[in-house]
Structures are given as C-alpha cells and as structure tokens.
Design an enzyme around this catalytic site. Structure first.
Site, short mmCIF file in Angstrom:
data_model
loop_
_atom_site.label_atom_id
_atom_site.label_comp_id
_atom_site.label_asym_id
_atom_site.label_seq_id
_atom_site.Cartn_x
_atom_site.Cartn_y
_atom_site.Cartn_z
N HIS A 85 13.13 -0.07 15.65
CA HIS A 85 12.69 -0.99 14.58
C HIS A 85 13.46 -0.73 13.28
O HIS A 85 13.11 0.20 12.54
CB HIS A 85 11.19 -0.81 14.32
CG HIS A 85 10.34 -1.36 15.42
ND1 HIS A 85 9.92 -2.67 15.46
CD2 HIS A 85 9.86 -0.79 16.55
CE1 HIS A 85 9.21 -2.88 16.55
NE2 HIS A 85 9.16 -1.75 17.23
N ASP A 105 -3.51 -9.87 -6.91
CA ASP A 105 -3.17 -11.06 -6.14
C ASP A 105 -3.79 -12.33 -6.74
O ASP A 105 -3.10 -13.32 -6.96
CB ASP A 105 -3.66 -10.92 -4.68
CG ASP A 105 -3.18 -9.62 -4.07
OD1 ASP A 105 -2.14 -9.11 -4.54
OD2 ASP A 105 -3.85 -9.11 -3.16
N LYS A 119 2.60 -6.86 -1.22
CA LYS A 119 2.11 -6.53 -2.55
C LYS A 119 3.22 -6.45 -3.60
O LYS A 119 3.11 -7.01 -4.69
CB LYS A 119 1.39 -5.18 -2.48
CG LYS A 119 0.47 -4.93 -3.62
CD LYS A 119 -0.81 -5.59 -3.32
CE LYS A 119 -1.81 -5.59 -4.40
NZ LYS A 119 -3.01 -6.33 -3.92
#
Ligand code: XMP
Length: 513
Positions: free
Chosen positions: A172, A230, A369
């Site tokens: 990955h 957020d 984020k």
C-alpha cells in the site's frame, strides 16, 4: 471539470479515500468511483489515469468484485494496488494464489527491493519498507508484464507492462508506513499519466460553491452547527455559497465540554448569520437514561439530533436541505461503500431511515481533517477555529463508559477542562492532535487524608495523527501528566485514580466508544 482527472476505482478497501487524498496532495483532481463502473462510463470522463484500490476479497471469491475487462482496452494508464494488482493480473490472464496454504495473510512492515528501472520508483532508494496487508499474491504474471519489486515473502511486490502503461503494487503506497509511498503515487501521476499538477484546494472551494448554489437554488438550508472544525468550515462555505438562505442550528445536547455551548454562541451568534441555539439537554439525557451499549448511544443521539432539527426546520418553514459537516473518516468507519463497519459515526450511520427534509447535503464528505482545515484557511477562518481539536458529534456520551448521568457529565467536564488547561499551559495544544479525558466505568480503592475512598478512574487520551484513520498515542511529558493527574484527583470529587491510554489506532480507536 475542465482540468485533469484521475479516477480511483473502489474495490472496498479501508484506505481508498486515502489514495484519493494522496492524489490530491500531488496536485491532481481525483474522484473515487465504484468498481461496477463500465469502460464506456470511464471513457466518457476522459481520465488521465486509473487507480484500482485494495479490498477485503480474494479475486477467486464467490462475490469478488471484478472490473469491466474492457477498461484495459481504453489505453488509459492503470495502477493496481493490493487487491487492485490481483484484479489486473487475473483479468489479463495471470495467476493469483493464497499467500500461505493455511490461509494466513502477510501483514505489516516489510523490507522490499525495488528495481530502479521502473518509473514508479524513479529517484528512490533500491531498498525500503513497504506496508503489506494481503491474503493472496501473484504466482504467474500476465503476458507482457515483468517483476519490478520483491520481498522475502512476496516475489511479485510490483509488476509493470511499460507498453500498455499498466503498473501494480502488492503493498500500500498510500499509507505512511510505506517509505516514499506518496512519491511512488506522484511518479505514477507525473511520469506515467502525464499529470500537470493543475489542481489545488482553491479549486475545490470554487467547484463546491458552484455545486451548492446550483443544488440549493431558491431553497432554504439548515446546518447542524456543532462549533467543531468541520461544521464551522461548512458554515463559512455555505454562507459564502447561499448567504441568507442558510440558518445554523446549534443543538446543545448537554454533552458538550465545559463552557462550550456559550463559546459557540459567542462566536456564531453575534453576526449576520441566522443562528439558533436549542437547549435540548433534558430530552437527550432522558433518551440516554440507562443506555450502556456504545452503538445504541450513537444511534439515539444521531436520531434525536435529526428530530430536533426537523422541529427547528418546521419553525423556520419550508426548509429543503439539511447540511451536515460529515467528513471522510466518518463515512468510511461507518461502513458505507464496501468497507467493514468500525463505528457508526454520528452524522452518518446514526441517521434514521426517515428524514423530513428534501435532501441532505454533505460537501465535505470526501475530505480528510487536514484538508478541511486547509479549506477553512482558504475561506479566511481564524486559525483558532481552524486548528481546534476535533470533538465528536455524540460528545461526552462516548467518553463515559456505561450509563450517562448529569453528575457523571459534570465530573468529566471538570476533569477534561483541567487536562485542556494544562496541555495549553505546556504549549502542546497544536502538537497533540486530540486530547481529552474519559470517565471509565471502573471504581477502585484509594486513600485520601486518613480515609478510604472507592471512586472513579479517569483515563487521559492524547493522540498524534495526520488523518485520524491511524493514530499514535502522544508522548505527553511525565511532568505534564503529573500536573494533570494531581489536579484532577484534588479538584474533581469522586475521582481517585488517573490513567494514561498508551494504545495506538489500530488496534484501539481514538474515542473509547
Ligand atoms: P475514532 O474513535 O473512530 O475517532 O478512532 C476518529 C476521529 O473521529 C472522531 N469521531 C467522531 N466525529 N461523529 C463525529 O463527528 C462521531 O460519531 C465520531 N466518533 C468519533 C473522533 O473524535 C476522532 O477525532
């Protein structure tokens, strides 16, 4: 979309949006699409490259997701990652087999040898650590492919077909455990796909603003404003896009940190924005009385939130859209798409089946984020708001193990406020990404003065992370921990023991519930 596009073909892996985010980091616009997408649909969007993601399946499994084989005839460069390399090898006539006969998976940091002639490894050291997590591996290459990396346990850690511009990695590259992983993705984008780096966060802002304006039209929007990063960034984005068609509703569920409700009202209540604060503490605590199961708590809070919004919406009249500050980690960990469920994050898994709004809009749904923070900066929000530590929608309810009562909430609020104050005093508020106190359900014996006590243990949690998908526990200096501990047991009644949580994520999560 005028600029260049890369499509990430989603086979259900946990890290799929992380791949998308790495591509965006490299300055290339990118979207994640389901693996069922047809070759024609892909061709119509004219991407400069495709990335096949990892996934939990085995390519020979009964319900294994398989790509449309015609995708390989489009002449578009493809990078297959983990399950993606299997999908590529299998479709093109190679052979994929289980790593071990006993079905064990190869997992973890692995020393890997790279062939410098592969464009993906251009300019990188010939040996490095890669992150493996797979149950199958490639036993026979498809025609026209060659091996470009290997490790002890994995003979085909990378393969390529230069002529067709097909590349595969068994490991990955998108996770930080893989050394130079982002550079490998960058090499694919720039050396293979011909990316020109024409994308930046300002484009996201412009695209989202136009999209929101188009969707909302003359409708009214109601935003669930929690005062966290957020929803605050979303409030600014929506105000810019639709102005006074927006009303921000702050539901004070009584599960906030000390003085937080008043602070939120002070920040958002004074200006031109339509702002409503709803005092809903009593009704939330009634619904939560006696509930101890974490997922039940989350569902109850999520549902009650929506009910309160619906009621507020009716008062305002003709509200068409409910806006929510859902970000990507909320989506992935709630198990939407094909990834496994970890927790149903409030805003997503907590939604009731029936919601009395025409539509829900979640413009931050694809961002991590730190990307939300970058967007906040782009929107001109102050650093103090943009760099606030995150606070979960269900609030302190998921930081009290077991039943929630007003007394326990007050106790936790005091302990948490002490921790935040001492972290600020030590100047650590920006270097620790999230820190808070948890009220464990455990009581233990202590001695205070001459008397025996039998009181609660408070656990402290501090984490460092880029994206909250994986975290390390923060090495808070012992003297700071000591100050926090001494103050908590002295100042907060019914606490006689303080613990520090030294687990990372995985295997733990950030929150305790
Ligand atoms: P976990 O505990 O899942 O937390 O490792 C990762 C990050 O997400 C926050 N979190 C939430 N945020 N609604 C939210 O808005 C939720 O239900 C929720 N649960 C966890 C958590 O505080 C951490 O930053």
């Amino acid at each position: 979309m005028a600029g260049q596009l890369v499509l990430v073909i989603d086979f259900g892996g946990q890290y799929n949006q992380l791949i998308a985010r790495r591509v965006r980091e490299c300055g290339v616009y990118c979207e994640v699409v389901p693996y069922r997408i047809s070759a024609d649909e892909i061709a119509a969007r004219q991407p400069i490259g495709l990335i096949f993601t990892g996934g939990p399946n085995s390519i020979y499994g009964e319900n294994a997701p398989r790509p449309d084989p015609k995708i390989f005839e489009l002449g578009i460069p493809i990078l297959g990652i983990c399950y993606g390399i299997h999908a590529m090898a299998y479709t093109l006539g190679g052979k994929v087999v289980p790593v071990a006969a006993d079905g064990k998976r190869e997992y973890g940091k692995t020393t890997t040898h790279y062939d410098g002639n592969c464009k993906l490894f251009d300019g990188l050291p010939s040996v490095g650590i890669s992150w493996m997590s797979h149950g199958d591996s490639i036993a026979e290459l498809p025609e026209g492919f060659e091996i470009m990396a290997h490790s002890d346990g994995c003979p085909v850690a990378a393969m390529q077909n230069v002529q067709k511009k097909f590349y595969g990695l068994q490991f990955h590259p998108e996770v930080t455990h893989t050394e130079n992983g982002t550079q490998m993705i960058r090499n694919f984008l720039y050396n293979v796909c011909g990316a020109n780096g024409d994308w930046a966060m300002g484009d996201f802002l412009r695209i989202q603003e136009e999209e929101i304006r188009r969707r909302v039209g003359d409708g009214k929007v109601l935003l669930a404003l929690s005062g966290g990063v957020d929803s605050s960034v979303l409030a600014a984005l929506l105000e810019r896009a639709v102005g006074d068609k927006l009303t921000c509703v702050f539901v004070d569920h009584g599960l906030m940190r000390k003085d937080e409700g008043d602070e939120i009202e002070r920040i958002f209540g004074g200006g031109a924005m339509h702002f409503v604060r709803v005092d809903a503490e009593k009704r939330f605590l009634e619904k939560l009385a006696g509930v101890t199961e974490p997922e039940r708590k989350r569902k109850i809070i999520g549902e009650e939130f929506i009910r309160v919004f619906e009621e507020e919406a009716k008062k305002i009249g003709a509200v068409d859209f409910l806006a929510q500050g859902t970000i990507y980690p909320d989506v992935i960990e709630s198990g939407l798409g094909d990834a496994a469920v970890i927790k149903s994050h409030h805003n997503v898994g907590g939604l009731p089946d029936y919601v009395d709004f025409k539509e829900i809009i979640e413009p931050l749904r694809l961002l991590f984020k730190d990307e939300v923070r970058a967007l906040g900066g782009e929107l001109g929000l102050p650093d103090s708001l943009v760099w606030r530590q995150p606070f979960p929608g269900p609030g302190l309810a998921i930081r009290i193990i077991g039943e929630i009562t007003k007394d326990k909430l007050d106790l936790l609020r005091e302990a948490d406020a002490i921790m935040r104050e001492e972290i600020a005093n030590a100047g650590l508020m920006y270097s620790i990404n999230q820190y808070f106190a948890v009220l464990t359900n455990m009581r233990s014996v202590g001695v205070m003065g001459d008397g025996r006590t039998y009181d609660y243990a408070i656990a402290l949690r501090g984490v460092v992370t880029d994206d909250f998908m994986t975290v390390d526990w923060a090495r808070i200096p012992f003297d700071v921990l000591n100050k926090i501990s001494v103050r908590i047991v002295n100042e907060v009644p019914h606490v006689n023991r303080v613990l520090y949580d030294i687990t990372s994520k995985p295997p733990a999560t950030v929150e305790w519930e």
